[in-house]
Motif scaffolding. Sequence first.
Motif, PDB file in Angstrom:
ATOM      1  N   HIS A   1      33.800  47.092  55.364  1.00 45.23           N
ATOM      2  CA  HIS A   1      35.169  46.592  55.500  1.00 45.23           C
ATOM      3  C   HIS A   1      35.423  46.291  56.946  1.00 45.23           C
ATOM      4  O   HIS A   1      36.442  45.569  57.022  1.00 45.23           O
ATOM      5  CB  HIS A   1      36.025  47.605  54.925  1.00 45.23           C
ATOM      6  CG  HIS A   1      36.291  48.745  55.593  1.00 45.23           C
ATOM      7  ND1 HIS A   1      35.328  49.753  55.979  1.00 45.23           N
ATOM      8  CD2 HIS A   1      37.459  49.300  56.458  1.00 45.23           C
ATOM      9  CE1 HIS A   1      36.018  50.853  56.765  1.00 45.23           C
ATOM     10  NE2 HIS A   1      37.232  50.561  57.066  1.00 45.23           N
ATOM     11  N   GLU A   2      34.899  46.975  57.975  1.00 46.54           N
ATOM     12  CA  GLU A   2      34.965  46.376  59.126  1.00 46.54           C
ATOM     13  C   GLU A   2      33.814  46.226  60.092  1.00 46.54           C
ATOM     14  O   GLU A   2      32.661  46.788  59.742  1.00 46.54           O
ATOM     15  CB  GLU A   2      35.694  47.900  60.179  1.00 46.54           C
ATOM     16  CG  GLU A   2      37.246  48.230  59.838  1.00 46.54           C
ATOM     17  CD  GLU A   2      37.566  49.544  60.502  1.00 46.54           C
ATOM     18  OE1 GLU A   2      38.894  49.537  60.483  1.00 46.54           O
ATOM     19  OE2 GLU A   2      36.653  50.136  60.869  1.00 46.54           O
ATOM     20  N   ILE A   3      33.827  45.250  60.837  1.00 43.80           N
ATOM     21  CA  ILE A   3      32.872  45.149  61.844  1.00 43.80           C
ATOM     22  C   ILE A   3      33.558  44.659  63.053  1.00 43.80           C
ATOM     23  O   ILE A   3      34.507  44.081  63.151  1.00 43.80           O
ATOM     24  CB  ILE A   3      31.725  43.811  61.355  1.00 43.80           C
ATOM     25  CG1 ILE A   3      32.532  42.660  61.035  1.00 43.80           C
ATOM     26  CG2 ILE A   3      31.084  44.067  60.333  1.00 43.80           C
ATOM     27  CD1 ILE A   3      31.548  41.284  61.302  1.00 43.80           C
ATOM     28  N   SER A   4      32.669  45.079  64.570  1.00 39.24           N
ATOM     29  CA  SER A   4      33.474  44.570  65.669  1.00 39.24           C
ATOM     30  C   SER A   4      32.148  44.875  66.801  1.00 39.24           C
ATOM     31  O   SER A   4      31.531  45.809  66.507  1.00 39.24           O
ATOM     32  CB  SER A   4      34.577  45.637  65.920  1.00 39.24           C
ATOM     33  OG  SER A   4      34.480  46.895  65.916  1.00 39.24           O
ATOM     34  N   GLY A   5      32.695  44.272  67.933  1.00 40.68           N
ATOM     35  CA  GLY A   5      31.698  44.365  68.806  1.00 40.68           C
ATOM     36  C   GLY A   5      31.212  43.132  69.208  1.00 40.68           C
ATOM     37  O   GLY A   5      31.501  41.945  69.037  1.00 40.68           O
TER      38      GLY A   5
ATOM     39  N   PHE B   1      33.532  40.030  68.666  1.00 36.63           N
ATOM     40  CA  PHE B   1      34.235  39.603  67.607  1.00 36.63           C
ATOM     41  C   PHE B   1      34.575  40.875  66.727  1.00 36.63           C
ATOM     42  O   PHE B   1      34.141  41.662  66.632  1.00 36.63           O
ATOM     43  CB  PHE B   1      33.638  38.641  66.726  1.00 36.63           C
ATOM     44  CG  PHE B   1      33.996  38.167  65.597  1.00 36.63           C
ATOM     45  CD1 PHE B   1      35.048  37.171  65.297  1.00 36.63           C
ATOM     46  CD2 PHE B   1      33.650  38.911  64.303  1.00 36.63           C
ATOM     47  CE1 PHE B   1      35.519  36.828  64.087  1.00 36.63           C
ATOM     48  CE2 PHE B   1      34.185  38.722  63.021  1.00 36.63           C
ATOM     49  CZ  PHE B   1      35.109  37.564  62.896  1.00 36.63           C
ATOM     50  N   ALA B   2      35.997  40.998  66.076  1.00 37.76           N
ATOM     51  CA  ALA B   2      36.222  41.892  65.098  1.00 37.76           C
ATOM     52  C   ALA B   2      36.891  41.247  64.061  1.00 37.76           C
ATOM     53  O   ALA B   2      37.677  40.421  63.902  1.00 37.76           O
ATOM     54  CB  ALA B   2      37.070  42.778  65.844  1.00 37.76           C
ATOM     55  N   ARG B   3      36.859  42.043  62.862  1.00 32.66           N
ATOM     56  CA  ARG B   3      37.408  41.636  61.487  1.00 32.66           C
ATOM     57  C   ARG B   3      37.475  43.179  60.828  1.00 32.66           C
ATOM     58  O   ARG B   3      36.617  43.702  60.850  1.00 32.66           O
ATOM     59  CB  ARG B   3      37.056  40.408  60.819  1.00 32.66           C
ATOM     60  CG  ARG B   3      35.785  40.646  60.382  1.00 32.66           C
ATOM     61  CD  ARG B   3      35.784  40.678  58.694  1.00 32.66           C
ATOM     62  NE  ARG B   3      34.594  40.718  57.942  1.00 32.66           N
ATOM     63  CZ  ARG B   3      34.041  42.113  57.494  1.00 32.66           C
ATOM     64  NH1 ARG B   3      34.731  43.161  57.895  1.00 32.66           N
ATOM     65  NH2 ARG B   3      32.826  42.034  56.848  1.00 32.66           N
TER      66      ARG B   3
END
Length: 292
Positions: free
Chosen positions: A18-22, A77-79
Amino acid sequence: MVRIQQYEHTLKVLLAHHEISGPVDTLADQAAQRAQKLSGQTLGQLANLLFGSFVVPEGFERELLPEDKTPTDRASFARGFRMTMQSEQLAQTKLAVQELVDLRNELVHHLLARFNLGDEQGCTDAIAYLEDSYLRIDARYQELRGWMWTMHKAAEAMASLVQSEAYLDLLFNGINPDGSFEWSHTGIVRALRTQVQTLAGDNWVALETVKAQMLAHHPDQTPQKYRSGTWQQVLSESGEFDLEYRRESHTAPKKPWVRLRPERPLRSGAKERKPPGRGPITPLMDQINGPQ
């Protein structure tokens, strides 16, 4: 017990994705790495993570790319996806999931002690208890599947958006889907700033020279893309450049020269002006029909 295992597995999948970032070069492996960390978590621990980042109160904010931990030498990038709830609904959902955790522990650790499986009545009571437990577990499982489906559809919509021309216009050109923009955020002004700075620093440079560099390095950045007729119009309306006309001789025609506009402090008492730009494009049918 199978339904509980399905719930735990699905919950781990949700929390892993549900989350990715970096930095973008780290994103591909993040879900697998997070899944590995979640593999040893208990259902209670997973529930705490669920309500710490996915099922959250309305207005919840979570900084996925904190400035002090985000490298500046690489693209990042993050979402993230959230299921927001009002306080009363959130409290009820938390209670229901906690009851599921308690039920799981009861089934694993105390089922045999609770019922006498050596006689028929004890077996009958145990079966009834298990059937009721299954219904309670399945209700939570279907709820979780609903969240997963919602997240999946949101991811599909996002994937469709980022491949659309409107999104690329917003990302690279600063043009909103309705056609509006602020000049300072546009691709053409960013490119002009770079070219003027490279060619002349803080000094003046002939606009023809700048236009030649724009054509060579940014051929897609044209005044027409931004509903402007000339380069001079872009330079003047953006408020980021100074423009003047010079003659090489008394008989020569005037030619435009440009420089980056020096920063001017806001005068005391002066109101901050709205950033210059363009408003939304009037829908075609409104243009045809005219004012009502």
